[in-house]
Design an enzyme around this catalytic site. Structure first.
Site, short mmCIF file in Angstrom:
data_model
loop_
_atom_site.label_atom_id
_atom_site.label_comp_id
_atom_site.label_asym_id
_atom_site.label_seq_id
_atom_site.Cartn_x
_atom_site.Cartn_y
_atom_site.Cartn_z
N SER A 130 0.96 -1.09 -0.01
CA SER A 130 0.08 -0.03 0.05
C SER A 130 0.80 1.13 0.16
O SER A 130 2.08 1.45 0.69
CB SER A 130 -0.79 -0.15 1.01
N CYS B 170 -7.48 0.79 12.50
CA CYS B 170 -8.94 0.10 11.73
C CYS B 170 -9.74 -0.32 13.30
O CYS B 170 -10.95 -0.36 13.09
CB CYS B 170 -8.52 -0.97 11.16
N1 PLP Z 1 -2.78 -4.49 5.77
C1 PLP Z 1 -2.20 -4.13 6.75
C2 PLP Z 1 -1.25 -5.05 7.73
C3 PLP Z 1 -2.06 -2.97 7.28
O1 PLP Z 1 -1.63 -2.46 8.05
C4 PLP Z 1 -3.04 -2.00 6.36
C5 PLP Z 1 -3.29 -0.71 6.82
O2 PLP Z 1 -3.28 -0.18 7.93
C6 PLP Z 1 -4.19 -2.52 5.27
C7 PLP Z 1 -3.59 -3.95 5.17
C8 PLP Z 1 -4.78 -1.80 4.57
O3 PLP Z 1 -4.19 -0.90 3.54
P1 PLP Z 1 -4.97 0.12 3.05
O4 PLP Z 1 -5.17 1.29 4.34
O5 PLP Z 1 -4.28 0.74 1.82
O6 PLP Z 1 -6.52 -0.36 2.66
#
Ligand code: PLP
Length: 385
Positions: free
Chosen positions: A196, A322
């Protein structure tokens, strides 16, 4: 302001801002259009693809841009399960980011068999449990490369070996490891890998999925032929170009950033452990992303610490961004067997490119005071813990 939440997101690097600003004002064409302004946009996207591919150690053809890391995780998992209809099993770990964990829950609701492999107290996936979980019916194994809350790095080479023995494909969410530890996607041995942009000083709302050549994958967004038919929708040229620029400068910064940031994080860690009594470090003692520091401040609620620090200009997190607005205890801290009262007192600090020695000094000055004064007014009894 002292920003210590780089695992949630990173500020844009000035070089990225400059590049995006130029593209924003000059190249508005639709990349699918055949006249020059459209072709220019397409060229910029392909240049960004080459840069992201180089940074992640893969060929240009294996990189597909998506609208986020979350979307890339969804695409990888749903795309494989859809492409292999005869196999109805999916295996993942118990400490995945919601982008994977909630996709797994969705698969369960659709009738797939999903196995969540446990981790030990350091957050490392239990390889014996993984071996028992993967069967010839398993289409895909998804285990993250590094955890966002505690930084533990997973033994991906072992995961790959175990999955391959049963003929399963492998996906890894490398959103938190990309740019922090060196790896090459092609050498990890996985079939799919998520990254990302906004965790490497690029813009939010852009991610990428690495797909090893020949991996069976169905699109889950339907529409036009963008991204070679995998991801329909007019491309986010500005965001993709920003991601490309962030990836281009990543190797230029990597060595100096790593040395400096590991030293800063070590100083913060030892300073806190010396100055604050009754704290508990969460994660692996050494097999981890060094810039991620997760501590339980026993006897306190993490929100109280976070808000006190915020009034003093210091930004930290109570866990993963999140789950910030949910009352639930972090599933990661639960999975490593942390007692709920420890989990509720956990604060995550994560350093990044723009942190300085002065930032660490400020946290070491403020945080011990904040903890001491909150403990004075809490019903905290250190002997009960
Ligand atoms: N996977 C992990 C381990 C993350 O830390 C995050 C974001 O915090 C994501 C996926 C999601 O990425 P995005 O914010 O670009 O949707």
């Amino acid at each position: 302001m002292v920003y210590l939440d780089n695992n949630a997101t990173t500020p844009l690097d000035p070089a990225v801002v400059e590049k995006m600003t130029q593209v924003m004002s000059e190249y508005f064409g639709n990349p699918s259009s055949l006249y020059p302004i459209g072709r220019k946009a397409k060229d910029l996207i392909n240049e960004a693809r080459a840069r992201v591919a180089a940074a992640v150690g893969a060929s240009k053809a294996s990189i597909y841009f998506t609208g986020s890391g979350t979307e890339a995780d969804n695409q990888a998992i749903l795309g494989v399960m859809d492409a292999l209809p005869d196999k109805k099993e999916f295996v993942t770990s118990s400490i995945e980011h919601p982008a994977v964990a909630e996709t797994a829950a969705y698969l369960e609701r659709r009738g797939f068999k999903v196995t969540y492999v446990p981790v030990d107290s350091t957050g490392t996936v239990d390889l014996d449990a993984l071996r028992s979980a993967v069967t010839p019916q398993t289409a895909l194994v998804s285990v993250m490369h590094a955890n966002n809350e505690i930084g533990t790095i997973q033994p991906i080479a072992d995961v790959v070996r175990i999955a391959r023995e049963q003929g399963a494909l492998i996906h890894t969410d490398a959103v938190q490891s990309f740019g922090k530890i060196p790896f090459r996607a092609d050498d990890l041995g996985v079939d799919l890998l998520t990254i990302s942009s906004h965790k490497i000083y690029g813009p939010k709302g852009v991610g990428a999925l690495y797909v090893r050549k020949g991996t069976p994958l169905r699109p889950f967004i339907h529409g036009g032929h963008q991204e070679r038919g995998l991801r329909a929708g007019t491309e986010n040229t500005i965001g993709i170009v920003g991601f490309g620029e962030a990836a281009r400068i990543l190797p230029l910064h990597f060595e100096a950033d790593s040395l400096r940031l590991h030293r800063l994080a070590d100083r913060l860690k030892s300073g806190l452990e010396a100055a604050v009594p009754k704290i508990h470090f969460n994660g692996h003692p050494h097999n981890r992303i060094p810039t991620t520091l997760s501590y339980a401040f026993l006897g306190l609620e993490s929100e109280a610490i976070l808000l006190s620090l915020a009034t003093k200009g210091i930004s930290v997190s109570t866990g993963s961004a999140c789950s910030e607005d949910s009352e639930e205890v972090s599933h990661v801290l639960q999975a490593i067997g942390l007692r709920p009262e420890f989990a509720r007192s956990t604060v995550r600090m994560s350093l990044g490119r723009f942190n300085t020695d002065a930032d660490v000094d400020e946290v070491l000055r403020v945080l011990p005071e904040v903890v001491a004064s909150l403990r004075k007014i809490s019903a905290w009894n250190p002997d009960e813990i």
